[in-house]
Design a protein around this motif. Sequence first.
Motif, PDB file in Angstrom:
ATOM      1  N   TYR A 272       3.806   5.601   1.082  1.00  0.00           N
ATOM      2  CA  TYR A 272       2.549   6.381   1.690  1.00  0.00           C
ATOM      3  C   TYR A 272       1.258   5.899   1.296  1.00  0.00           C
ATOM      4  O   TYR A 272       0.092   6.336   1.566  1.00  0.00           O
ATOM      5  N   ALA A 273       1.135   5.190   0.229  1.00  0.00           N
ATOM      6  CA  ALA A 273      -0.071   4.806  -0.396  1.00  0.00           C
ATOM      7  C   ALA A 273       0.142   3.330  -1.111  1.00  0.00           C
ATOM      8  O   ALA A 273      -0.171   3.341  -2.332  1.00  0.00           O
ATOM      9  N   ASP A 274       0.551   2.546  -0.383  1.00  0.00           N
ATOM     10  CA  ASP A 274       0.818   1.371  -1.114  1.00  0.00           C
ATOM     11  C   ASP A 274      -0.091   0.543  -1.797  1.00  0.00           C
ATOM     12  O   ASP A 274       0.133   0.021  -2.780  1.00  0.00           O
ATOM     13  N   GLY A 275      -1.315   0.529  -1.318  1.00  0.00           N
ATOM     14  CA  GLY A 275      -2.223  -0.161  -2.057  1.00  0.00           C
ATOM     15  C   GLY A 275      -2.813   0.511  -3.419  1.00  0.00           C
ATOM     16  O   GLY A 275      -3.482  -0.086  -4.209  1.00  0.00           O
ATOM     17  N   ILE A 276      -2.266   1.820  -3.502  1.00  0.00           N
ATOM     18  CA  ILE A 276      -2.635   2.683  -4.747  1.00  0.00           C
ATOM     19  C   ILE A 276      -1.546   2.794  -5.943  1.00  0.00           C
ATOM     20  O   ILE A 276      -1.699   2.633  -6.769  1.00  0.00           O
ATOM     21  N   LEU A 277      -0.437   2.808  -5.043  1.00  0.00           N
ATOM     22  CA  LEU A 277       0.561   3.228  -5.959  1.00  0.00           C
ATOM     23  C   LEU A 277       1.878   2.104  -6.240  1.00  0.00           C
ATOM     24  O   LEU A 277       2.575   2.187  -7.177  1.00  0.00           O
ATOM     25  N   HIS A 278       1.824   1.048  -5.594  1.00  0.00           N
ATOM     26  CA  HIS A 278       2.833  -0.078  -5.369  1.00  0.00           C
ATOM     27  C   HIS A 278       2.199  -1.176  -5.670  1.00  0.00           C
ATOM     28  O   HIS A 278       2.664  -1.990  -6.729  1.00  0.00           O
ATOM     29  N   ASP A 279       1.152  -1.838  -4.974  1.00  0.00           N
ATOM     30  CA  ASP A 279       0.713  -3.099  -4.774  1.00  0.00           C
ATOM     31  C   ASP A 279      -0.905  -3.040  -5.203  1.00  0.00           C
ATOM     32  O   ASP A 279      -1.616  -2.444  -4.661  1.00  0.00           O
ATOM     33  N   TRP A 280      -1.221  -3.516  -6.454  1.00  0.00           N
ATOM     34  CA  TRP A 280      -2.434  -3.606  -6.888  1.00  0.00           C
ATOM     35  C   TRP A 280      -3.211  -4.899  -6.853  1.00  0.00           C
ATOM     36  O   TRP A 280      -3.187  -5.920  -7.334  1.00  0.00           O
ATOM     37  N   HIS A 281      -3.917  -4.914  -5.506  1.00  0.00           N
ATOM     38  CA  HIS A 281      -4.655  -6.243  -5.430  1.00  0.00           C
ATOM     39  C   HIS A 281      -6.002  -6.141  -5.858  1.00  0.00           C
ATOM     40  O   HIS A 281      -7.056  -5.984  -5.320  1.00  0.00           O
ATOM     41  N   PHE A 282      -5.984  -6.426  -7.215  1.00  0.00           N
ATOM     42  CA  PHE A 282      -7.240  -6.257  -8.239  1.00  0.00           C
ATOM     43  C   PHE A 282      -8.403  -7.369  -7.799  1.00  0.00           C
ATOM     44  O   PHE A 282      -9.440  -7.027  -7.615  1.00  0.00           O
ATOM     45  N   PHE A 283      -7.962  -8.437  -7.317  1.00  0.00           N
ATOM     46  CA  PHE A 283      -8.850  -9.571  -7.068  1.00  0.00           C
ATOM     47  C   PHE A 283      -9.789  -9.097  -5.755  1.00  0.00           C
ATOM     48  O   PHE A 283     -10.930  -9.570  -5.655  1.00  0.00           O
ATOM     49  N   ALA A 284      -8.884  -8.426  -4.748  1.00  0.00           N
ATOM     50  CA  ALA A 284      -9.528  -7.901  -3.421  1.00  0.00           C
ATOM     51  C   ALA A 284     -10.491  -6.745  -3.509  1.00  0.00           C
ATOM     52  O   ALA A 284     -11.164  -6.729  -3.106  1.00  0.00           O
TER      53      ALA A 284
ATOM     54  N   SER B 156       4.485   3.200   6.963  1.00  0.00           N
ATOM     55  CA  SER B 156       3.630   2.461   8.024  1.00  0.00           C
ATOM     56  C   SER B 156       3.324   3.315   9.259  1.00  0.00           C
ATOM     57  O   SER B 156       2.366   3.086   9.976  1.00  0.00           O
ATOM     58  N   PHE B 157       3.951   4.475   9.224  1.00  0.00           N
ATOM     59  CA  PHE B 157       3.252   5.520  10.300  1.00  0.00           C
ATOM     60  C   PHE B 157       2.487   6.670   9.706  1.00  0.00           C
ATOM     61  O   PHE B 157       1.396   7.121  10.411  1.00  0.00           O
ATOM     62  N   LYS B 158       2.637   7.022   8.694  1.00  0.00           N
ATOM     63  CA  LYS B 158       2.050   8.288   8.199  1.00  0.00           C
ATOM     64  C   LYS B 158       1.213   8.142   7.010  1.00  0.00           C
ATOM     65  O   LYS B 158       0.650   8.912   6.193  1.00  0.00           O
ATOM     66  N   GLY B 159       1.356   6.942   6.504  1.00  0.00           N
ATOM     67  CA  GLY B 159       0.570   6.691   5.262  1.00  0.00           C
ATOM     68  C   GLY B 159      -0.869   6.016   5.219  1.00  0.00           C
ATOM     69  O   GLY B 159      -1.286   5.929   6.491  1.00  0.00           O
TER      70      GLY B 159
END
Length: 606
Positions: free
Chosen positions: A109-121, A594-597
């Motif tokens: 529900y917060a993939d970019g915060i809790l799962h994938d860290w795209h630090f360069f982005a 995908s729907f609620k995050g």
Amino acid sequence: MAGIFVAGLPAMYQLGLMGANPKEDFGRILAITVVCALFGLFAAVPLRKFFVINVARELNLVFPSPTATAVAIRSMHAVGTGAADAMKKIKAIGFAFVGAFTHIIVSQYADGILHDWHFFAWIFSTTGYWNQTALAADNWGWYIQLTPAFFGSGMLVGLNAALSWFGGTVFAWALAGPLLVKYGECAGQPLVEEGKWKGMISYNSMGGISEPGYIPSPRYWFLWPGVMVLVVYGLVEFVLHFKIIWTGLLMSMRRSAATLNSRLQAQGKSNAWVEKQAAKAVDQSELVQDFATADQQVPVWIWVTGTIVFAVIGAVIVHVQYEMNAGLGILACILGFLFAFISIYGGAVTDTTPLTASSKASQLIFGGITHNGGHTIPDAQRINLIAGNIASGTASVASDLTSDFRVGFLLRTPPRLQFYAQAIGAVVAVFLAPGIFVLFMSAYPCVWDPKLVNDPTTVCPFNAPSVFAWKAVAEAVTQPTLPISRSCGIFTIVMGVVSALQAVLKHFFLTGSREKYRNYLPNWMSIGVAWVLGADSGYANAVMMGSITAWWWNKWFSKSFESYGIGIAAGLIAGEGLAGVVNAALELGEVSGSFKGTSVGIPGSY
């Protein structure tokens, strides 16, 4: 039971060789699962006597993981202080499982915060969008993925495999890949044409291969050397270990000769050849002694009948369901039994089961059988993948069950009772595994749908490296020419030669006192996976961090690691695995991330 579902079957869908979707093909998928599970179940019975009793001492088969499992089970049932320690281990496994399970469900529900860290982005976003170098690093897949399962896998595989995977990732997606793009050998595909995220590029496209003037993506370019090292290294290992099968045949023949010679002598008769072979038989006192009495063994008529029946059933199924010659179905079962020898031996010595070698070997064999055999390319590819599924699937089941027999041997579990328990599990698995497969494929069509697979804008939670490897080999062995560039072809051949030479060096030179240097050789299986996986460092980073953590923990707190390390790793893997099933159900129910995050932190998102 996972093997055929994470490789061969999705590859068949990507090539358009199955029906419209896995749900409609449930019956066909169930049928091939029955063959793999039950043929492997019955065929594994004689392998217990061969590997656990007959050649265990002669070939120094230590079975690392099964032995550790037996020790763990024994300690969990200890009394006194041992019971208290066992409860601590169980709690550690439970905490790891619950933590991983919760994390994977919540993080979607917060993939970019809790799962994938795209630090360069993130650097790109917070510096006025001027730092194109940071965006380029993210384009090449350099980010941190918080995946408990791969962290746990890293704790188990060791530094060599983990660093090889990471090194292969750095070579392909930080050094060679950018150079290939710079000099026009490969090209990326723009994802965003305008706006603040202009400059986002995908280097993982697999589409447009047959179009005129096609320039491959770096992922397609590295797919072939990745497959080459997986196939060549696996096949060379297979050839070098073929002596195991030959040794087994000789031992069986000589023991049979010894039995026959005794009977002839009792009747006052003799035969020179039989006497000679009987004299070469290994003295029974030199073998590992089997605790199980005759009444505790699996009756011969059960496993012989079961093996024959399910080989015949397999032949009928492939003929009716997959338009494949019945004889080829029986051959696939036989190959699965032979490959089980190699897989068991590899697992018993190194704790790594070389099923990749078995699957690729079977694909090459059936590629040769169908070549110039009057088959259309789709028919040849279907035969190739179905036969490969059966061969590797039966080898996988037989290998796992033989390892379980080793656990039972150490715990003095009657093999007859253990076989019946395994049969119950197999019957459940043949329905459960296809059901979970259909659930996952329904929730994530990006794994199997050719349109989504070849669309570079598709965001998929799974990179499915084994699927692309199976697909690539099937295409390679069924077509007259391959659509690959000259540079890719040269590099592929060179890497195949290098990996083959290393396998030969390891087996013939790094022996005895020099065997310790084997740990410094690169693991070509890991490197091949890194190249097939595509421009994505998430898994490699997680495995490496898990491996380093385990190394540090074991080095400085070895007693604590021995008590909790493997259990925590297992809990992390199992927790994420079960959470994945829950997430697939949430995806189908349209209440997933995908729907609620939120997409905060994901490159290209607003």
